[in-house]
Design a protein around this motif. Sequence first.
Motif, PDB file in Angstrom:
ATOM      1  N   GLY A 122      66.810 -51.153 -33.842  1.00 53.19           N
ATOM      2  CA  GLY A 122      65.852 -52.107 -33.028  1.00 53.19           C
ATOM      3  C   GLY A 122      66.077 -53.116 -33.455  1.00 53.19           C
ATOM      4  N   ARG A 123      67.052 -53.772 -33.358  1.00 51.85           N
ATOM      5  CA  ARG A 123      67.837 -54.708 -33.880  1.00 51.85           C
ATOM      6  C   ARG A 123      69.425 -55.719 -33.180  1.00 51.85           C
ATOM      7  NH1 ARG A 123      70.689 -56.462 -38.905  1.00 51.85           N
ATOM      8  NH2 ARG A 123      71.109 -54.757 -40.125  1.00 51.85           N
ATOM      9  N   VAL A 124      69.934 -56.135 -32.837  1.00 51.03           N
ATOM     10  CA  VAL A 124      71.236 -56.756 -32.102  1.00 51.03           C
ATOM     11  C   VAL A 124      71.982 -56.681 -33.477  1.00 51.03           C
ATOM     12  CG1 VAL A 124      71.956 -58.109 -31.333  1.00 51.03           C
ATOM     13  CG2 VAL A 124      69.795 -57.683 -30.442  1.00 51.03           C
ATOM     14  N   ILE A 125      72.877 -55.801 -33.063  1.00 44.94           N
ATOM     15  CA  ILE A 125      74.112 -56.195 -33.900  1.00 44.94           C
ATOM     16  C   ILE A 125      75.253 -56.651 -33.988  1.00 44.94           C
ATOM     17  CG2 ILE A 125      75.562 -55.254 -35.951  1.00 44.94           C
ATOM     18  CD1 ILE A 125      72.310 -54.616 -36.467  1.00 44.94           C
ATOM     19  N   GLY A 126      75.853 -57.660 -33.824  1.00 47.62           N
ATOM     20  CA  GLY A 126      76.533 -58.112 -32.947  1.00 47.62           C
ATOM     21  C   GLY A 126      77.831 -58.534 -33.576  1.00 47.62           C
ATOM     22  N   VAL A 127      79.184 -59.103 -33.072  1.00 41.41           N
ATOM     23  CA  VAL A 127      80.246 -58.424 -33.084  1.00 41.41           C
ATOM     24  C   VAL A 127      80.906 -59.774 -33.639  1.00 41.41           C
ATOM     25  CG1 VAL A 127      80.819 -55.869 -32.785  1.00 41.41           C
ATOM     26  CG2 VAL A 127      81.780 -57.414 -30.696  1.00 41.41           C
TER      27      VAL A 127
END
Length: 329
Positions: A119-124
């Motif tokens: 439910g949280r944005v995981i960036g690259v």
Amino acid sequence: MPEHTLAAYELAIEQGADFIEPDLVSTKDGTLIARHELNITETTDVGAHPEFASRRTAKTIDGKRAEGWFADDFTLAEIKTLRARQRLPFREQQFNGRFEIPTFQEVIELAKRASDRTGRVIGVYPETKHPTYHRSVGLPLEEKLIELLDHYGLNGSTAPVVIQSFETTNLKGLRKLTEIRLVQLIDGDGIAPDGGPVPGKPYDFTVSGDPRTYADLLTLDGLKAIKTYADGIGPWKRYLVGFADSAGRDRSADDSGEKLGEPTAVIRDAHSVGLFVHAWTFRNEPRYLASDYGGDPLNEYRQFFGLGVDAVFSDFPDTAVSARAACRK
């Protein structure tokens, strides 16, 4: 966990990392994979594969001669027969030989699955490794990188993606291809053949004859120039807080026992021209901690967060997240 494996990224996300950071190199058939360097001798079990014994060779990459096995001499299918190894000998070795070498596509898909699950944005936060070398052998990284990000709907200024490079030319080229946030990495000094330090500089500066060094890029004029093509800087943390006696010191040296000097003006100057600052690399082992921190890595994080860094690269996300939470109270 051995770095640049899906298992390591998954653990980092579990520990609270906002972004996962794959270093990208290319296979012989043009697939982007996550490896610390093109030389895969230390980070895989390739040396235990007799079928690849004849691939051992020597290459000059970024002006440095190295021997071993190199990713750009292997197809993706061949890379997938290898397993990852822990690069640093003083870290846990029990997971060696268990995990595949991931493609960048697999890393993106992992981040997307984790975002849905947590439910949280995981960036690259991919780093293009050795861009001048890759382009010289007909395996440019940038176009394939943007093509993949575009395929997954991640090609835009608000995408949870940051692209970084120690070189400048490829970042300027990327600026023409995408609005994704770009970061100019700032390395420390190098090591000469005689073992002494030499001023660090982007390899594309060496190729073009540009006399500037990384230190020159951190002057106010240098930062203004970076702002014309990038959104932030990723400096070695010693440019932000140096040691009391750091003359001629390269970044491979042991930090333990060193006394800190005064913080520099780099964070303030970068912010003044509109650049964010992401410092690297924070680690828990005593060998990486100056004596002023009393053996407690939290003290180092507290200092840098207090100085205003916008983010940090860490090998220990749980420690970094705890320190950030404490600083926000």
